[in-house]
Design a protein around this motif. Sequence first.
Motif, PDB file in Angstrom:
ATOM      1  N   THR A 143       4.980  58.412  52.057  1.00 27.88           N
ATOM      2  CA  THR A 143       5.184  59.760  52.597  1.00 27.88           C
ATOM      3  C   THR A 143       4.838  60.815  51.555  1.00 27.88           C
ATOM      4  N   VAL A 144       5.267  60.599  50.315  1.00 30.64           N
ATOM      5  CA  VAL A 144       4.948  61.537  49.230  1.00 30.64           C
ATOM      6  C   VAL A 144       3.438  61.584  49.008  1.00 30.64           C
ATOM      7  N   LEU A 145       2.796  60.421  48.975  1.00 28.95           N
ATOM      8  CA  LEU A 145       1.347  60.366  48.754  1.00 28.95           C
ATOM      9  C   LEU A 145       0.584  61.036  49.892  1.00 28.95           C
ATOM     10  N   ARG A 146       1.087  60.839  51.109  1.00 32.98           N
ATOM     11  CA  ARG A 146       0.432  61.474  52.267  1.00 32.98           C
ATOM     12  C   ARG A 146       0.521  63.001  52.141  1.00 32.98           C
ATOM     13  N   GLY A 147       1.644  63.497  51.703  1.00 37.81           N
ATOM     14  CA  GLY A 147       1.808  64.929  51.520  1.00 37.81           C
ATOM     15  C   GLY A 147       0.907  65.491  50.430  1.00 37.81           C
ATOM     16  N   LEU A 148       0.521  64.635  49.475  1.00 35.76           N
ATOM     17  CA  LEU A 148      -0.372  65.040  48.391  1.00 35.76           C
ATOM     18  C   LEU A 148      -1.838  64.844  48.761  1.00 35.76           C
ATOM     19  N   GLY A 149      -2.082  64.293  49.962  1.00 37.34           N
ATOM     20  CA  GLY A 149      -3.462  63.991  50.351  1.00 37.34           C
ATOM     21  C   GLY A 149      -4.051  62.868  49.528  1.00 37.34           C
ATOM     22  N   ALA A 150      -3.186  61.909  49.125  1.00 38.65           N
ATOM     23  CA  ALA A 150      -3.617  60.834  48.223  1.00 38.65           C
ATOM     24  C   ALA A 150      -3.499  59.456  48.863  1.00 38.65           C
ATOM     25  N   MET A 151      -3.854  59.360  50.153  1.00 39.73           N
ATOM     26  CA  MET A 151      -3.744  58.068  50.830  1.00 39.73           C
ATOM     27  C   MET A 151      -4.934  57.158  50.543  1.00 39.73           C
ATOM     28  N   ALA A 152      -6.064  57.715  50.148  1.00 37.66           N
ATOM     29  CA  ALA A 152      -7.238  56.891  49.838  1.00 37.66           C
ATOM     30  C   ALA A 152      -7.291  56.649  48.332  1.00 37.66           C
ATOM     31  N   THR A 153      -6.200  56.113  47.784  1.00 36.60           N
ATOM     32  CA  THR A 153      -6.087  55.909  46.337  1.00 36.60           C
ATOM     33  C   THR A 153      -5.468  54.541  46.041  1.00 36.60           C
ATOM     34  N   GLU A 154      -5.599  54.131  44.793  1.00 35.44           N
ATOM     35  CA  GLU A 154      -4.984  52.878  44.366  1.00 35.44           C
ATOM     36  C   GLU A 154      -3.462  52.957  44.490  1.00 35.44           C
ATOM     37  N   ASP A 155      -2.890  54.138  44.241  1.00 32.93           N
ATOM     38  CA  ASP A 155      -1.440  54.292  44.370  1.00 32.93           C
ATOM     39  C   ASP A 155      -0.991  53.976  45.799  1.00 32.93           C
ATOM     40  N   ALA A 156      -1.738  54.460  46.790  1.00 31.15           N
ATOM     41  CA  ALA A 156      -1.391  54.185  48.185  1.00 31.15           C
ATOM     42  C   ALA A 156      -1.530  52.702  48.485  1.00 31.15           C
ATOM     43  N   ALA A 157      -2.596  52.083  47.970  1.00 30.44           N
ATOM     44  CA  ALA A 157      -2.800  50.651  48.193  1.00 30.44           C
ATOM     45  C   ALA A 157      -1.652  49.840  47.595  1.00 30.44           C
ATOM     46  N   ARG A 158      -1.190  50.250  46.417  1.00 29.07           N
ATOM     47  CA  ARG A 158      -0.081  49.535  45.785  1.00 29.07           C
ATOM     48  C   ARG A 158       1.219  49.698  46.579  1.00 29.07           C
ATOM     49  N   ALA A 159       1.443  50.886  47.117  1.00 34.16           N
ATOM     50  CA  ALA A 159       2.641  51.098  47.936  1.00 34.16           C
ATOM     51  C   ALA A 159       2.568  50.282  49.220  1.00 34.16           C
ATOM     52  N   LEU A 160       1.396  50.230  49.844  1.00 33.61           N
ATOM     53  CA  LEU A 160       1.215  49.421  51.055  1.00 33.61           C
ATOM     54  C   LEU A 160       1.404  47.936  50.751  1.00 33.61           C
ATOM     55  N   HIS A 161       0.871  47.499  49.629  1.00 34.66           N
ATOM     56  CA  HIS A 161       1.017  46.102  49.216  1.00 34.66           C
ATOM     57  C   HIS A 161       2.490  45.750  49.009  1.00 34.66           C
ATOM     58  N   GLY A 162       3.225  46.658  48.366  1.00 36.22           N
ATOM     59  CA  GLY A 162       4.651  46.417  48.159  1.00 36.22           C
ATOM     60  C   GLY A 162       5.406  46.360  49.470  1.00 36.22           C
ATOM     61  N   ARG A 163       5.109  47.322  50.378  1.00 35.91           N
ATOM     62  CA  ARG A 163       5.806  47.330  51.667  1.00 35.91           C
ATOM     63  C   ARG A 163       5.467  46.093  52.488  1.00 35.91           C
ATOM     64  N   ALA A 164       4.228  45.629  52.375  1.00 33.37           N
ATOM     65  CA  ALA A 164       3.841  44.415  53.091  1.00 33.37           C
ATOM     66  C   ALA A 164       4.697  43.233  52.660  1.00 33.37           C
ATOM     67  N   ASN A 165       4.954  43.133  51.356  1.00 34.12           N
ATOM     68  CA  ASN A 165       5.802  42.043  50.849  1.00 34.12           C
ATOM     69  C   ASN A 165       7.236  42.185  51.332  1.00 34.12           C
TER      70      ASN A 165
END
Length: 264
Positions: A143-165
Motif C-alpha cells: 500500500t505504501v509503495l502503491r502510494g509512492l508510485g513504486a509498484m514496478a520496482t524490486e521493492d514491490a516484488a520483494r513485498a509480493l514474494h513475502g506475502r506469497a509465502n
Amino acid sequence: GRRPRSAGPSAAGTCDLIESELGLLVLGDLGMHLLLQGEFAEAVHPLEEAVSGRRRRASSTQASMTLASEPGIQLLTNLGAAKAGLCLFHEALALFAEALELRRSLDLYHTLPCARLLRNVGWSQLHSAEYEASADAFSEALTVLRGLGAMATEDAARALHGRANARLRLADRMRSLGDFQRAAQILDEIGLSNSELAADARTGVAKVSTSILDYPDDDDAAPGSSGSRKAFASFLVGLLQGQVDLFSSEGASRLLAVFGVQTC
C-alpha cells in the motif's frame, strides 16, 4: 633523561568519545557495515550502543541525534534486522514496532524506508508463525509503495514474494500463486529475471501450481461433473500463468466447462 610516557585515554575520555555525536555516528555506521556483511552477532553491540546513546539524548536540542529522527529510526530498524538475523524475532519485532510508531508520529510513514521496514516486520512475523499478521504487514508495505508510485520496482516484488509465502502458510494457494506470479513478472519487466529472487518466485509459481492441481476433487461432486474444485483451480492456474485467454472462445468454453456447461 627519558621523557615520561604519556598516559593512554582514560575510561572517562573513551566514554565521552563514544557518547559524542561523532562516536554515535561511527557506531551506527560500523553496525550497518557488519549487518550488510551478514555479521549479525558482531553488528548487535555497536548498534545497541548507538541506540542507547541516542535514547540518552532524548531531551537534546539537536533532534537529528535522538531516536526521533530518520537516522535514529534507521538505527532501530538495523538493530531489529540484526536481531532477526540471529532468530531473535520477538526482540526484532519490538524494535520494529518502536520504529513504526516513530515514523507515524514524525510523518515519515509513507516513505520507501517505511515500506522496507514493514517488509522486515512481515518476515519476522512469518518466522514467528504469525501468518495472518505477516500477510497484513506485506500488504501494508505494498500500500505504501502503491502510494509512492513504486509498484514496478524490486521493492514491490520483494513485498509480493513475502506475502506469497505468508499466504501459502495460510493455505491461501490461489492468492499466493497470484503474488508469486506478479513478483516474477515485475522482476522480468525491470531486467532482474536472472536474479535469485526471480528464480525463487518462479519456483513458488511452479510449486503452488502443482499443489493446486494435485488437490483432491470435492467428495460430493456429482459423478461425471466437471464442476469440481480441481477443475476450477486448473482454470485459474492457466489464467494466472497466461495460458488461458478469458476472452477467447476457448477460454470461455473452459470457464463454462468448470460449471458443467458443455459447448459445441
